[in-house]
Design a protein around this motif. Structure first.
Motif, PDB file in Angstrom:
ATOM      1  N   ASN A   1       8.169  -2.211   3.638  1.00 41.64           N
ATOM      2  CA  ASN A   1       7.751  -3.222   2.661  1.00 41.64           C
ATOM      3  C   ASN A   1       7.059  -2.628   1.432  1.00 41.64           C
ATOM      4  OD1 ASN A   1       5.224  -2.523   3.637  1.00 41.64           O
ATOM      5  ND2 ASN A   1       4.700  -4.562   4.390  1.00 41.64           N
ATOM      6  N   GLY A   2       7.018  -1.278   1.331  1.00 43.67           N
ATOM      7  CA  GLY A   2       6.431  -0.630   0.168  1.00 43.67           C
ATOM      8  C   GLY A   2       4.954  -0.293   0.298  1.00 43.67           C
ATOM      9  N   LYS A   3       4.384  -0.538   1.460  1.00 40.23           N
ATOM     10  CA  LYS A   3       2.977  -0.193   1.686  1.00 40.23           C
ATOM     11  C   LYS A   3       2.911   1.223   2.276  1.00 40.23           C
ATOM     12  CE  LYS A   3       1.267  -4.800   1.918  1.00 40.23           C
ATOM     13  NZ  LYS A   3       0.476  -5.059   0.780  1.00 40.23           N
TER      14      LYS A   3
ATOM     15  N   TYR B   1       2.738   6.784  -5.431  1.00 35.39           N
ATOM     16  CA  TYR B   1       1.763   6.126  -4.558  1.00 35.39           C
ATOM     17  C   TYR B   1       0.645   5.559  -5.420  1.00 35.39           C
ATOM     18  CZ  TYR B   1      -1.866   5.686  -0.947  1.00 35.39           C
ATOM     19  OH  TYR B   1      -2.856   5.220  -0.108  1.00 35.39           O
TER      20      TYR B   1
ATOM     21  N   HIS C   1      -5.177   3.594   1.425  1.00 34.38           N
ATOM     22  CA  HIS C   1      -4.067   2.656   1.588  1.00 34.38           C
ATOM     23  C   HIS C   1      -3.625   2.172   0.216  1.00 34.38           C
ATOM     24  CE1 HIS C   1      -7.381  -0.196   1.174  1.00 34.38           C
ATOM     25  NE2 HIS C   1      -6.476  -1.071   0.779  1.00 34.38           N
ATOM     26  N   GLY C   2      -2.374   1.734   0.150  1.00 34.60           N
ATOM     27  CA  GLY C   2      -1.850   1.267  -1.122  1.00 34.60           C
ATOM     28  C   GLY C   2      -0.374   0.959  -1.021  1.00 34.60           C
ATOM     29  N   THR C   3       0.312   1.129  -2.133  1.00 30.08           N
ATOM     30  CA  THR C   3       1.748   0.863  -2.197  1.00 30.08           C
ATOM     31  C   THR C   3       2.461   2.101  -2.728  1.00 30.08           C
ATOM     32  OG1 THR C   3       1.548  -0.060  -4.422  1.00 30.08           O
ATOM     33  CG2 THR C   3       1.407  -1.614  -2.570  1.00 30.08           C
TER      34      THR C   3
ATOM     35  N   LYS D   1      -7.431   0.661  -8.711  1.00 28.78           N
ATOM     36  CA  LYS D   1      -6.208   1.324  -8.260  1.00 28.78           C
ATOM     37  C   LYS D   1      -6.095   2.683  -8.934  1.00 28.78           C
ATOM     38  CE  LYS D   1      -3.876  -2.988  -7.361  1.00 28.78           C
ATOM     39  NZ  LYS D   1      -2.716  -3.826  -7.641  1.00 28.78           N
TER      40      LYS D   1
ATOM     41  N   TYR E   1       6.582   3.554  -4.266  1.00 29.56           N
ATOM     42  CA  TYR E   1       8.012   3.411  -4.520  1.00 29.56           C
ATOM     43  C   TYR E   1       8.546   4.790  -4.870  1.00 29.56           C
ATOM     44  CZ  TYR E   1       7.016   3.402  -9.573  1.00 29.56           C
ATOM     45  OH  TYR E   1       6.599   3.739 -10.834  1.00 29.56           O
TER      46      TYR E   1
END
Length: 126
Positions: A59-61, A85, A73-75, A94, A77
């Motif tokens: 899910n991109g996490k 990241y 933690h984060g996202t 962020k 692609y």
């Protein structure tokens, strides 16, 4: 001449091949990390004690673990061979952290930080 053109095209395609995201998804346990500049003498954390890992979810996490706790933690692609990241800090700020993938297959990931000093991390999929 046509053979030369086809060979050149195949070479270009092979050099620009993108990373298979499905291979990246999962938990990666760090096996080794080192500075790419061998003259740096700064100590690195003990992998055996801290058992660091990075987890990429479909899910991109993403999450980074150390000593059994979530360190970050984060996202994420993928952009060609770069993992983009974006870490979410406790105060909601962020921070973008890119990683360059050097090698990736279904069992091993080798990637590097893209800020000095550059660290190369070898991880095995759990």
């Amino acid at each position: 001449m046509r053979k030369l053109y086809i060979l050149a095209l195949l070479f270009i395609v092979a050099c620009n091949s993108s990373i298979n995201k499905e291979n990246l998804i999962g938990k990666w346990n760090y096996q080794n990390y080192e500075y790419t500049n061998k003259s740096i003498q700064e100590p690195l954390a003990n992998i055996q004690e801290q058992k660091p890992a990075i987890v990429f979810y479909a899910n991109g996490k993403a999450e980074i673990y150390s000593s059994g706790k979530i360190l970050s933690h984060g996202t994420f692609y993928l952009e060609n061979k770069i993992i983009r990241y974006e870490e979410v800090l406790d105060n909601g700020i962020k921070r973008k952290i890119p990683f360059l993938i050097k090698e990736l297959d279904e069992n091993q990931l080798i990637f590097e930080t893209m800020e000095a000093p550059v660290k190369r991390i070898t991880a095995i999929k759990k």
